[in-house]
Design a protein around this motif. Structure first.
Motif, mmCIF file in Angstrom:
data_model
loop_
_atom_site.group_PDB
_atom_site.id
_atom_site.type_symbol
_atom_site.label_atom_id
_atom_site.label_comp_id
_atom_site.label_asym_id
_atom_site.label_seq_id
_atom_site.Cartn_x
_atom_site.Cartn_y
_atom_site.Cartn_z
ATOM 1 N N GLY A 110 0.793 -1.227 0.000
ATOM 2 C CA GLY A 110 0.000 0.000 0.000
ATOM 3 C C GLY A 110 0.824 1.274 0.000
ATOM 4 N N ALA A 111 0.299 2.287 0.696
ATOM 5 C CA ALA A 111 0.945 3.600 0.717
ATOM 6 C C ALA A 111 2.325 3.547 1.355
ATOM 7 N N MET A 138 4.811 12.625 2.595
ATOM 8 C CA MET A 138 4.040 11.550 3.236
ATOM 9 C C MET A 138 3.110 12.150 4.274
ATOM 10 N N THR A 162 0.944 7.447 6.913
ATOM 11 C CA THR A 162 1.858 6.678 6.065
ATOM 12 C C THR A 162 3.245 6.614 6.689
#
Length: 238
Positions: free
Chosen positions: A179-180, A201, A205
């Motif tokens: 994911g992120a 970010m 995250t």
């Protein structure tokens, strides 16, 4: 054997009412631990307690017996005087966290000048910069190259990063980064601190990525313990 060497403070633990046990990463001999008898009560000696804050950069004259026991320090002086690292709240929180990470990551009593130079230059850079948000992430990624488990980016476009194997993979087998957090992680590979500070970010995250990196270390280092200061660091970063 009397040794004069540069050293970086990793930790200092009070022993009794007047003494400290300090762990230093030395340029000459890697990780060494020292007993500083009476340092907390003495005001006139050449070895003063103020020198032993986390990540302080020193030159020490030490007696290394190399018998697996605590060594002793005869003289100490600063080699680099920080301007902001130990007074700025964000930087001091990062310094405390990373000093704990170094304590559990560095175990060898042997010379490693490249690693010493990396650590020394890294914290001098942190002291000089105003943009600190990504520093600890970048430091931990770069440190893995010295510890022997830098990520293999041969298949960097894959959907997952296998934490146990240290490689990018297309499907799930072990614990993974995804994911992120994974997308941000890829940006930190092979970039320096100046490039890393430009990576954008969100707080969520960044926290996710940091937790994944700590787990990565845990899987690749024996007797790894999660730093107690992690919670403080995450509170400071919101």
């Amino acid at each position: 054997m009397i040794v004069t060497t540069k050293a970086i403070v990793l930790s200092a633990l009070k022993y009794g009412d007047t003494s400290l046990i300090v762990k230093l990463f030395t340029e000459s001999d890697g990780v060494k631990s020292y007993m500083l008898k009476g340092v907390l009560s003495s005001k006139k000696g050449k070895v003063k307690k103020g020198y032993f804050q986390p990540l302080t950069q020193l030159e020490v004259v030490a007696n290394h017996k190399n018998k697996g026991t605590l060594e002793s320090i005869r003289e100490v002086k600063l080699t680099s005087s920080y301007k902001t690292l130990q007074t700025d709240v964000l930087k001091s929180s990062i310094a405390l966290f990373l000093s704990e990470m170094l304590v559990v990551s560095l175990q060898e009593e042997e010379e490693n000048k490249r690693l010493f130079e990396f650590i020394s230059n890294s914290f001098s850079w942190l002291d000089d910069t105003d943009e600190v948000g990504n520093f600890h992430i970048s430091f931990l990624v770069q440190l893995t190259s010295f510890l022997g488990f830098y990520p293999d980016d041969s298949y960097i476009d894959a959907a997952y990063f296998d934490l146990a194997e240290g490689v990018f993979v297309p499907s799930l087998y072990n614990e993974v980064m995804e994911g992120a957090g994974l997308m941000a992680f890829k940006k930190f590979l092979k970039c320096d601190y100046d490039e890393a500070r430009l990576i954008k970010m969100g707080r969520g995250t960044r926290s996710e990525l940091l937790n994944s990196l700590i787990r990565y270390y845990q899987l690749h280092l024996n007797d790894f313990k999660k730093p107690k200061s992690l919670e403080i660091l995450q509170q400071v970063f919101g």
